[in-house]
Motif scaffolding. Structure first.
Motif, short mmCIF file in Angstrom:
data_model
loop_
_atom_site.label_atom_id
_atom_site.label_comp_id
_atom_site.label_asym_id
_atom_site.label_seq_id
_atom_site.Cartn_x
_atom_site.Cartn_y
_atom_site.Cartn_z
N VAL A 138 94.00 -61.22 -67.99
CA VAL A 138 94.58 -62.51 -67.59
C VAL A 138 96.10 -62.42 -67.76
N LYS A 139 96.85 -62.77 -66.70
CA LYS A 139 98.30 -62.71 -66.80
C LYS A 139 98.97 -63.71 -65.87
N ILE A 140 100.25 -63.93 -66.10
CA ILE A 140 101.08 -64.82 -65.28
C ILE A 140 101.74 -64.00 -64.19
N TYR A 163 99.83 -75.99 -59.86
CA TYR A 163 99.70 -74.59 -60.20
C TYR A 163 98.35 -74.08 -59.71
N TRP A 164 98.14 -72.77 -59.78
CA TRP A 164 96.90 -72.18 -59.30
C TRP A 164 96.38 -71.13 -60.28
N GLU A 182 89.99 -58.78 -57.47
CA GLU A 182 89.53 -57.44 -57.82
C GLU A 182 90.71 -56.76 -58.47
N ARG A 183 90.51 -56.04 -59.53
CA ARG A 183 91.60 -55.48 -60.32
C ARG A 183 92.60 -54.74 -59.43
N ILE A 233 92.59 -62.06 -63.59
CA ILE A 233 92.85 -63.48 -63.36
C ILE A 233 94.36 -63.70 -63.44
N LEU A 234 94.92 -64.29 -62.38
CA LEU A 234 96.36 -64.55 -62.29
C LEU A 234 96.61 -66.06 -62.32
N VAL A 235 97.74 -66.45 -62.91
CA VAL A 235 98.14 -67.85 -63.01
C VAL A 235 99.57 -67.99 -62.53
N GLY A 236 99.88 -69.07 -61.80
CA GLY A 236 101.25 -69.28 -61.36
C GLY A 236 101.47 -70.68 -60.81
#
Length: 226
Positions: A66-68, A134-135, A140-141, A187-190
């Protein structure tokens, strides 16, 4: 009232992997004005929201990473598109993120994510209230996006220049079987940013969430005349 959001993935990792579903729990938020370091200073390391451990015994495999996303880690409104403190409207930054996961046997992967948002009002801000967006995306990696959900983040600054919000979301990723590992996913967050904002972020430019709110330092007192 609890609200649940679900979205089917547009793509699949392979024939052996089921489509991804994203499930979001009602967020738990803490708002309030907080003073930030003066402009130009390095911010102290931020504390990511704490997520209570899910695991009571070993998972079937590793958790998704999980990262931004760097391009969308900050939100800066600039009046007229000019990068100057006097042109700053509303700002935001995702300063911390934490996660925990749980899955065993052929169970789906449940990932609890905690996010710390720092929001601000610059000189061009026109209201105490602002709804950011935000989303959260499952991929997939290092490859295709499987699912992407957008969420509103309403903020009431209550007369303050800055506010902090802790947001919590739960993502559920179905698995085809016991051989499908959480390591297959990312999992991406932004923030939901414009192309101009993304380019601004990629350039390394930034305004802190209290941009334009730090009062100028008083001029030094003149030496007494002899």
């Amino acid at each position: 009232m609890r609200r649940v959001f679900t979205a089917l993935a547009a793509l699949s990792i392979a024939a052996s992997v089921l489509p991804v579903a994203a499930e979001a729990q009602t967020s738990q938020r803490q708002r309030g004005g907080q003073q930030q370091p003066a402009s130009g200073e390095q911010a102290a390391p931020s504390r990511a929201p704490r997520i209570a451990p899910l695991r009571r015994r070993a998972n079937a495999g590793p958790c998704p990473y999980v990262k931004i996303l760097y391009d969308a880690a900050r939100y800066v409104e600039l009046e007229g598109g000019r990068a100057a403190i006097s042109n700053v409207g509303y700002t935001g930054e995702i300063e911390g993120i934490s996660s925990d996961c749980e899955y065993r046997e052929a169970d789906p992967i449940r990932v609890d994510i905690g996010m710390l948002f720092q929001l601000g009002r610059g000189p061009q801000a026109t209201s105490d209230q602002r709804t950011y967006r935000y989303w959260v995306a499952v991929t997939e990696r290092n490859s295709a996006i499987l699912s992407k959900e957008y969420f509103d983040l309403p903020v009431n600054f209550a007369g303050q220049r800055t506010a902090s919000v802790n947001e919590e979301r739960t993502i559920v990723i179905p698995r085809a079987g016991v051989d499908t590992s959480g390591g297959n996913f990312e999992i991406l967050v932004g923030f939901d940013v414009t192309p101009e904002m993304a380019e601004f972020n990629r350039s390394g430019s930034r305004f802190r969430v209290n941009a334009g709110t730090t009062p100028a330092a008083p001029a030094p007192a003149a030496a007494p005349s002899e």
